[in-house]
Design a protein around this motif. Structure first.
Motif, PDB file in Angstrom:
ATOM      1  N   ASP A 285       0.866  -1.179   0.000  1.00 29.23           N
ATOM      2  CA  ASP A 285       0.000   0.000   0.000  1.00 29.23           C
ATOM      3  C   ASP A 285       0.901   1.227   0.000  1.00 29.23           C
ATOM      4  O   ASP A 285       1.444   1.625   1.040  1.00 29.23           O
TER       5      ASP A 285
ATOM      6  N   CYS B 256       1.691  -6.027   3.342  1.00 29.22           N
ATOM      7  CA  CYS B 256       1.054  -7.229   3.883  1.00 29.22           C
ATOM      8  C   CYS B 256       1.559  -8.427   3.083  1.00 29.22           C
ATOM      9  O   CYS B 256       1.754  -8.337   1.866  1.00 29.22           O
TER      10      CYS B 256
ATOM     11  N   MET C 254      -3.822 -11.824  -2.762  1.00 30.17           N
ATOM     12  CA  MET C 254      -4.222 -10.824  -1.780  1.00 30.17           C
ATOM     13  C   MET C 254      -4.011  -9.422  -2.354  1.00 30.17           C
ATOM     14  O   MET C 254      -3.172  -9.217  -3.244  1.00 30.17           O
ATOM     15  N   SER C 255      -4.804  -8.465  -1.808  1.00 26.51           N
ATOM     16  CA  SER C 255      -4.692  -7.078  -2.260  1.00 26.51           C
ATOM     17  C   SER C 255      -5.313  -6.166  -1.213  1.00 26.51           C
ATOM     18  O   SER C 255      -6.302  -6.527  -0.562  1.00 26.51           O
ATOM     19  N   TRP C 256      -4.659  -5.019  -1.026  1.00 26.64           N
ATOM     20  CA  TRP C 256      -5.228  -4.016  -0.125  1.00 26.64           C
ATOM     21  C   TRP C 256      -6.510  -3.437  -0.730  1.00 26.64           C
ATOM     22  O   TRP C 256      -6.579  -3.207  -1.934  1.00 26.64           O
TER      23      TRP C 256
ATOM     24  N   ILE D  44      -8.043  -5.983   3.808  1.00 28.47           N
ATOM     25  CA  ILE D  44      -7.259  -6.817   2.879  1.00 28.47           C
ATOM     26  C   ILE D  44      -8.195  -7.876   2.323  1.00 28.47           C
ATOM     27  O   ILE D  44      -8.895  -8.565   3.070  1.00 28.47           O
TER      28      ILE D  44
ATOM     29  N   ALA E 238      -8.015  -5.172   8.844  1.00 28.28           N
ATOM     30  CA  ALA E 238      -6.617  -5.040   9.247  1.00 28.28           C
ATOM     31  C   ALA E 238      -6.474  -4.482  10.650  1.00 28.28           C
ATOM     32  O   ALA E 238      -5.356  -4.484  11.182  1.00 28.28           O
TER      33      ALA E 238
END
Length: 996
Positions: free
Chosen positions: A116, A123, A156-158, A163, A176
């Motif tokens: 991010d 993360c 995974m992705s913000w 998340i 988070a």
């Protein structure tokens, strides 16, 4: 495929080792190979800049031992000048020298991560754990959170503060902050879960080959889904396109619904697909290719040529802000081509929406409707709007149609007849109406602003010669008959003229009327000819009206009324004489002569409504009377009658003199009343208290008009009837005693006698004199107290009042009266005219005599004193009667108790007046003493005259001369100078008075 959005170019070939990961840094490529080395490639010819170059790349340097184990992925953190690499753990390297600044040992075994950049948060997932670290700005990273999950994270992705993760066959949202997990939906069976973050901070989650749009909380955003031909392994978002790596090719799709396939690039053994700052990097086993975006201008050209106008318009929005003019030109051109495409395919309303969006001149759109006649224009068309993208679409310019142009569609070639018929169909005209109505507000607003500015400039006298030569002077008699040289008003004239024809062609007569009733700029000549040809007379009347052509409108309306009376079937029967009256009502205040002229056309058929028009329209009564006297003498009396009934006190002196000269009211009403009396008397049904409409008018006229000869009219009245009329006439002669006697002894209506006294009292001069007004109540009191006085000699006394003098009264035309009342009325009027020969000079009649004793009356036995009426009069009018005189007239037998309603308020008022006068007298005395005291103080003032004291008027020394001192005690003047100044003031004042 629709068009080429990207061009493929091979940057690197024959890599010595297998490529495990790849990234770009500025114009350079960072390639991680299977031997653990990091090879840096740069352009061969232009080794500078911050973007990838479309040219072959060569090896610049090699960093051996960069990683002990194969690198799974890399990411350049451009804002922090760092390179993040994922191998056996996660390491951070300083760019461009690749110095290792941090290694996260806790990330050992990690398989996926996401950065991010806004917050500097990292993360990553290892085994069944999700860890969050924060970059502290230096060389260190601080662990923030560590959460456990159910299984290995595959993607995974913000997403904001949360998340989104793909675990097994499901998607989850991880909070988070507290580690709370919420399930989104299951992924597909054929492919692992894939999470892609969008620039809008939304997410694109994959279910096999279908992409679903969700928000940061996992909620569905829209029903439409992004579908691929196969399940993608990697998806990259760049601007308005989504690029996906499929097993056998790379597909590029639009991010606009319906997410159509834009391009497919066939490449074998593609291992990596990443986004660069200006391209998409495609890494194969031993080579690297790049997909460079085709310039937006070229893409727009391709899309427009292939008919994908909406895609082309979407790309225009992506043009840089500095090219705003280019973008507007391209969008306008595309909208026009799109509009022509829709118009030719029958989507007329959608086509007009595109024309509206293009902001093209309305004359261009109207060129599609050659049968609509337009006014001549001095405006220069702008075909340059179309030269950019539409060389194959001709500018359909049309010559302006003059008044002599044929208004019916007449195509020059037979092969175009079908097309012309199609374009002039009902649907095309409906679409045109909607288009013109949407354009109308802004155009009319500009035209109105031009008119306002011109009026203001004319009002302040700021009209320059050169300016005036290029301005349009609007005429109140119509806009169409003057050459317009104003852009906004010229465009408004074209629009309104076309709109009027379109609504008429579609049968919307009410809409045409609504247009003409409001502010409009319709061309007069064209619209007049069209409306005449198509028999839209109601609209034609409104056209004349809005252009101030009231005379033409009234002529047309009169013609329509006459034709309607003849019941011709082709004309609308709604035109009636009342229509002319309704049209004339608003013109009474602006053009009264026009109202009088055309009201004569309906005066005979609608006399009452026409005269009411004169009265309600505030037309000067003198003007109406003189006009009627000249053009319709038979209606003059009717007009005066209604006017008097509406406002008895609003008759001017000239009009009243006219009434006196013609004796119209009194003579006509008197004739009618005499006939009515004779008829009822013959039937022995006469009742003195019965009132017909004519008698009410006669009584009103006798009371309100003061210029007639009462003596002559008095001789015409019957001796045994019409006592109320006789009383009014006697009142005009100041014979108040006789009039009151009639009210009391003949009519037996004391209330009328009291009202008569009130009228005399209130109409007297102010302050009222006792003799002229106050004594009238004493006269009534004497009549009540002396009932022996008879009314036998009423007629004798009335005859004695008349003497053969002054026969100079003007007589009305007998011809006019014949028209008004017929032969019988003529004889009656002749009798009245004969009676007018006997007039009496009122100078010999003294009002005091009528209010004094009436010794000439005989006595009538058997009558008693009307004491109740006396007491009622005293109680009601105690404030208007001299108490001392009233008490002298009362009989001695009158009880004091019965006089309490009279004496009570009278004595109270007298005592209050006495007290008030006493107070005022005391105040006057006190004021007098104060003035005397002030005078004595003034006289004590000492004035010191020295040798230096000078006169304030002549500035000479006072010396031993006689002097005067002004009231302020400071100003000293010679007495001679003072007298001279006073004389000069008196002379100046006299001159001013003479000038006045």
């Amino acid at each position: 495929m629709v068009h080429n959005a990207y061009d493929s170019f091979e940057l690197l070939t024959n890599s010595p080792n297998k490529i495990d990961a790849i990234e770009s840094y500025g114009s350079k490529l960072l390639v991680a190979c299977s031997d653990g080395a990091l090879r840096i490639y740069a352009p061969e010819y232009h080794n500078h800049g911050d973007q990838l170059r479309k040219e072959p790349y060569a090896l610049e340097r090699t960093v051996n031992g960069f990683s002990k184990k194969p690198i799974l992925s890399m990411k350049v953190l451009a804002s922090r000048e760092l390179l993040l690499s994922l191998s056996e753990s996660i390491a951070f390297h300083r760019l461009p020298n690749l110095e290792t600044i941090a290694v996260l040992t806790k990330a050992k075994g990690a398989n996926v991560f996401d950065w991010d950049d806004r917050r500097g948060f990292l993360c990553f997932a290892r085994q069944k754990r999700v860890c969050i670290f924060r970059h502290d700005g230096g060389r260190g990273f601080v662990e923030v959170k560590d959460f456990g999950v159910s299984d290995t994270v595959k993607s995974m992705s913000w997403c904001g503060e949360n998340i989104c993760m793909g675990i097994r066959k499901e998607y989850w949202i991880l909070n988070a902050t507290n580690g709370a997990l919420s399930q989104v939906f299951p992924s597909g069976r054929l492919a692992p879960p894939l999470v892609v973050s969008l620039p809008s901070r939304e997410l694109l989650l994959w279910k096999d080959n279908i992409g679903v749009f969700v928000d940061q909380n996992g909620k569905h955003l829209q029903a439409e889904k992004l579908c691929w031909s196969e399940a993608p392994s990697v998806v990259v978002i760049q601007k308005s396109y989504a690029i996906a790596l499929l097993p056998r090719r790379i597909e590029i799709r639009s991010l606009r619904v319906p997410y159509s396939l834009i391009q497919a690039v066939v490449l074998q053994n593609v291992r990596h697909l990443i986004e660069s700052n200006n391209a998409i990097i495609v890494a194969l086993s031993n080579s690297v290719c790049a997909l460079f975006p085709v310039p937006l201008g070229a893409q727009i050209v391709q899309l427009t040529a292939s008919g994908n106008f909406e895609e082309a318009l979407a790309l225009c929005k992506l043009l840089p802000p500095e090219d705003s003019n280019l973008r507007a030109a391209k969008e306008g051109s595309i909208h026009i081509r799109y509009a022509h495409y829709l118009f030719d395919n029958g989507s007329y309303e959608e086509a007009m929406e595109q024309f509206l969006a293009s902001q093209v001149d309305i004359t261009y759109v109207l060129s599609l409707y050659p049968s609509i006649v337009l006014p001549k224009t001095s405006m220069v068309p702008e075909p340059e709007k179309l030269i950019d993208m539409s060389p194959d679409v001709p500018y359909l310019s049309r010559g302006s149609s003059g008044l002599s142009d044929d208004m019916e569609s007449s195509p020059d070639f037979d092969e175009h007849s079908a097309l012309e018929s199609k374009k002039m169909s009902h649907n095309t005209l409906k679409a045109l109406i909607k288009y013109l109505q949407k354009r109308r507000y802004s155009i009319i607003e500009k035209a109105t602003a031009e008119v306002t500015d011109e009026v203001v400039l004319d009002a302040v006298g700021d009209n320059y010669g050169a300016y005036d030569s290029g301005r349009f002077k609007k005429s109140s008699k119509g806009r169409g008959n003057i050459a317009i040289n104003s852009g906004a008003r010229e465009m408004a004239a074209i629009l309104d003229t076309a709109l009027l024809q379109a609504v008429l062609l579609t049968g919307q007569t009410s809409a045409a009327l609504e247009l003409l009733k409001g502010v409009n700029y319709c061309d007069l000549k064209i619209c007049e000819e069209i409306l005449q040809k198509w028999n839209h007379y109601s609209a034609l009347l409104e056209l004349y009206k809005c252009n101030g052509m009231h005379r033409e409108a009234l002529k047309l309306l009169h013609h329509l009324v006459e034709e309607s009376n003849q019941s011709q079937p082709e004309l609308n029967p709604k035109f009636k004489p009342e229509s002319i009256i309704e049209y004339l009502k608003p013109l009474c205040g602006t053009d009264p002569m026009l109202v009088l002229e055309f009201s004569m056309l309906v005066l005979e058929s609608c006399p009452t409504q026409t005269i009411e028009l004169f009265l309600s329209g505030n037309i000067p009564a003198d003007l109406v009377n003189s006009y009627l006297k000249q053009h319709a003498p038979c209606m003059q009396g009717r007009y005066l009658e209604l006017m008097l009934a509406m406002d008895e006190n609003g008759i001017s002196g000239n009009l009243q003199n006219e009434m006196v000269k013609s004796c119209i009211y009194v003579q006509i009403y008197l004739l009618e009343v005499l006939d009515w009396h004779a008829e009822l008397n013959a039937q022995e049904k006469w009742d003195e208290k019965a009132y017909s409409p004519s008698r009410k008018k006669l009584l009103s006229a006798l009371e309100s008009i003061s210029g007639y000869n009462p003596e002559s009219l008095l001789k015409c009245l019957p001796a045994d009837a019409l006592f109320e009329e006789r009383a009014l006439l006697l009142g005009k002669m100041n014979q108040h005693e006789l009039a009151l006697s009639l009210y009391v002894h003949k009519l037996h209506v004391p209330d009328l006698a009291l009202s008569y006294c009130d009228h005399v009292y209130e109409s007297a001069a102010h302050p009222p004199s006792i003799k002229s007004s106050g004594n009238i109540y004493l006269t009534l009191l004497q009549i009540y107290l002396n009932p022996q006085k008879t009314t036998k000699n009423f007629e004798k006394r009335i005859i004695n009042l008349v003497s053969p003098q002054n026969t100079n009264i003007p007589k009305i035309s007998s011809g006019t009266l014949v028209k008004a009342k017929g032969g019988r009325a003529t004889k009656k009027i002749a009798a009245i005219e004969g009676a007018e020969d006997i007039r009496v000079s009122l100078s010999g009649t003294d009002s005091s005599r009528s209010d004094g004793d009436a010794d000439e009356f005989g006595e009538e036995g058997g009558s008693t004193i009307m004491l109740d009426e006396v007491l009622d009069l005293l109680s009601k009018r105690w404030d208007r009667i001299n108490g001392a005189q009233a008490l002298k007239l009362l009989p001695k037998e009158t009880k004091l108790q019965n006089l309490l309603p009279f004496l009570g308020p009278l004595l109270k008022k007298s005592s209050e007046a006495y007290r008030n006068l006493s107070v005022i007298k005391s105040l006057r005395q006190s004021e007098n003493l104060q003035v005397k005291d002030e005078m004595y103080n003034r006289r004590k003032t000492v004035v010191k005259i020295t040798s230096d004291t000078t006169c304030a008027l002549c500035n000479k020394k006072i010396g031993t001369s006689v002097f005067a001192v002004y009231p302020n005690g400071q100003t000293i003047v010679h007495f001679v100078c003072f007298k001279d100044s006073q004389s000069m003031k008196a002379v100046a004042k006299g001159s001013a008075l003479r000038k006045r």
